[in-house]
Write an enzyme that holds these catalytic residues in place. Structure first.
Site, mmCIF file in Angstrom:
data_model
loop_
_atom_site.group_PDB
_atom_site.id
_atom_site.type_symbol
_atom_site.label_atom_id
_atom_site.label_comp_id
_atom_site.label_asym_id
_atom_site.label_seq_id
_atom_site.Cartn_x
_atom_site.Cartn_y
_atom_site.Cartn_z
ATOM 1 N N PRO A 79 31.880 28.898 39.270
ATOM 2 C CA PRO A 79 32.201 29.579 40.535
ATOM 3 C C PRO A 79 32.653 31.012 40.263
ATOM 4 O O PRO A 79 33.452 31.248 39.358
ATOM 5 C CB PRO A 79 33.338 28.743 41.130
ATOM 6 C CG PRO A 79 33.810 27.830 40.051
ATOM 7 C CD PRO A 79 32.756 27.745 39.002
ATOM 8 N N ASP A 129 37.823 37.103 27.219
ATOM 9 C CA ASP A 129 36.789 36.341 27.934
ATOM 10 C C ASP A 129 35.426 36.474 27.259
ATOM 11 O O ASP A 129 34.714 35.486 27.065
ATOM 12 C CB ASP A 129 36.661 36.849 29.375
ATOM 13 C CG ASP A 129 37.886 36.557 30.205
ATOM 14 O OD1 ASP A 129 38.918 36.179 29.626
ATOM 15 O OD2 ASP A 129 37.821 36.717 31.438
HETATM 16 O O1 PMV Z 1 40.448 36.195 35.495
HETATM 17 P P1 PMV Z 1 39.714 36.686 34.305
HETATM 18 O O2 PMV Z 1 38.794 35.702 33.730
HETATM 19 O O3 PMV Z 1 39.061 38.017 34.580
HETATM 20 O O4 PMV Z 1 40.796 36.924 33.148
HETATM 21 C C1 PMV Z 1 41.559 38.062 33.084
HETATM 22 C C2 PMV Z 1 42.527 37.958 31.958
HETATM 23 C C3 PMV Z 1 43.491 39.115 31.939
HETATM 24 O O5 PMV Z 1 44.363 38.902 30.838
HETATM 25 C C4 PMV Z 1 44.312 39.191 33.213
HETATM 26 C C5 PMV Z 1 42.769 40.432 31.778
HETATM 27 C C6 PMV Z 1 42.108 40.563 30.429
HETATM 28 O O6 PMV Z 1 41.173 41.361 30.361
HETATM 29 O O7 PMV Z 1 42.521 39.930 29.470
#
Ligand code: PMV
Length: 325
Positions: A79, A129
């Protein structure tokens, strides 16, 4: 050809990782798949590449690709804007596909380029990620090298070291709030709090320490401790202001049937993740509070590329040059 990459969940350390603290992420058994073929002009899902709709693919085509136009078809069971890394999975699958077209692409180069795409399009990101989606399994991101080091990525005086970890086969339930999580907005929110408050900076430090405890609990296979640490991590993220009413509602619904539960990813909206051995009960509770539950488990598969039409692929390679940079 076809390329795919997995969703991820950050189990510990989101937001703090932007400030050089460690984080633990695992890849999940949900994937983004793209089908790539040569075309008269570059298109995504039948539409022309636009800045508004196809920011990631457009950046890749403008900055990492020298060859002829390509058509992309996307298919995903992740999603979007849910905090499960759908944009990273898109970056990772597109980058892996294009690097394969150039020649056998290396995982490290693909992780690096996927990070560049996300960083430039979002105006800032950590490599968590994109490295997790490219590598699969689980990863520890930390500010110094250690056991299981895969690669390091630097940006603006900051270096993140990406390590392979093999988290135990945990059963988890993701609860999606149906409200999007807008990563740059959330990152900016923490940034402004961090800049003006010593308390915010201490909270980030505390999250950093907690991640090492989580790593130790993971190594011991101590699910009870891991759950308790997830709860603590959620409280610290709430202090930073990145949880929300919707996220807290789903977390509270999951808690009675879980070892622990927390928001995952950037927050605001997006998802919670619960560690549980009663996944059906958690799903029911999440649904009852208006969320969308997904039972997930960690996946060992990272980004993968598969040639679906060998003859066309060979001809394409004969006729064209490859990647820039
Ligand atoms: O919500 P996501 O999957 O974009 O995760 C972001 C994670 C953060 O630590 C908030 C930002 C990052 O780039 O690490």
């Amino acid at each position: 050809m076809e390329a795919s990459a997995p969703a991820k969940a950050i189990l510990f350390g989101e937001h703090a990782v932007v400030y050089g603290k460690p984080a633990i992420a695992v890849s999940l058994d949900r994937r983004m798949t793209i089908i790539v073929k040569p075309g008269k002009e570059s298109r995504v899902d039948g539409g022309r590449l636009t800045v508004r709709k196809h920011r990631y693919v457009r950046w890749v085509m403008e900055n990492l690709w020298d060859g002829p136009p390509l058509e992309f078809r996307t298919r995903s069971d992740i999603p979007s804007a849910s905090g499960l890394g759908s944009s990273a999975a898109l970056c990772s699958s597109v980058v892996s596909a294009l690097s394969y077209l150039k020649g056998p692409g290396g995982e490290e180069t693909n992780a690096r380029n996927s990070f560049e795409v996300e960083y430039n399009v979002q105006g800032g990101a950590s490599p968590t990620d994109t490295s997790c989606s490219t590598h699969g399994h689980g990863i520890l991101v930390s500010f110094e090298p250690g056991e299981g080091l895969l690669w390091s990525i630097s940006k603006k005086n900051r270096t993140w070291y990406i390590h392979h970890i093999d988290p135990p086969g945990l059963t988890m339930v993701v609860g999606y709030t149906k409200k999007p999580s807008i990563t740059p907005v959330q990152v900016e929110k923490v940034r402004s709090y961090y800049d003006r408050s010593g308390f915010a900076r201490e909270t980030i430090e505390e999250i950093g320490e907690l991640v090492f405890d989580a790593l130790a609990a993971m190594k011991k296979g101590d699910t009870v401790e891991l759950g308790a640490l997830m709860d603590s991590n959620h409280s610290l993220l709430s202090i930073l202001g990145v949880s929300s009413r919707e996220l807290n509602k789903l977390r509270d619904a999951a808690s009675p049937y879980s070892y622990g539960a927390k928001m995952t990813g950037a927050g605001g909206g997006g998802s919670i993740i619960a560690l549980t051995d009663r996944p059906e009960d958690v799903c029911r509770a999440i649904k009852k509070r208006g969320g969308v539950p997904y039972i997930v488990s960690r996946s060992t598969r990272g980004a993968e590329v598969r040639v679906t039409d060998e003859e066309r692929f060979v001809n394409f390679n004969k006729e064209n040059t490859g990647e820039k940079g």
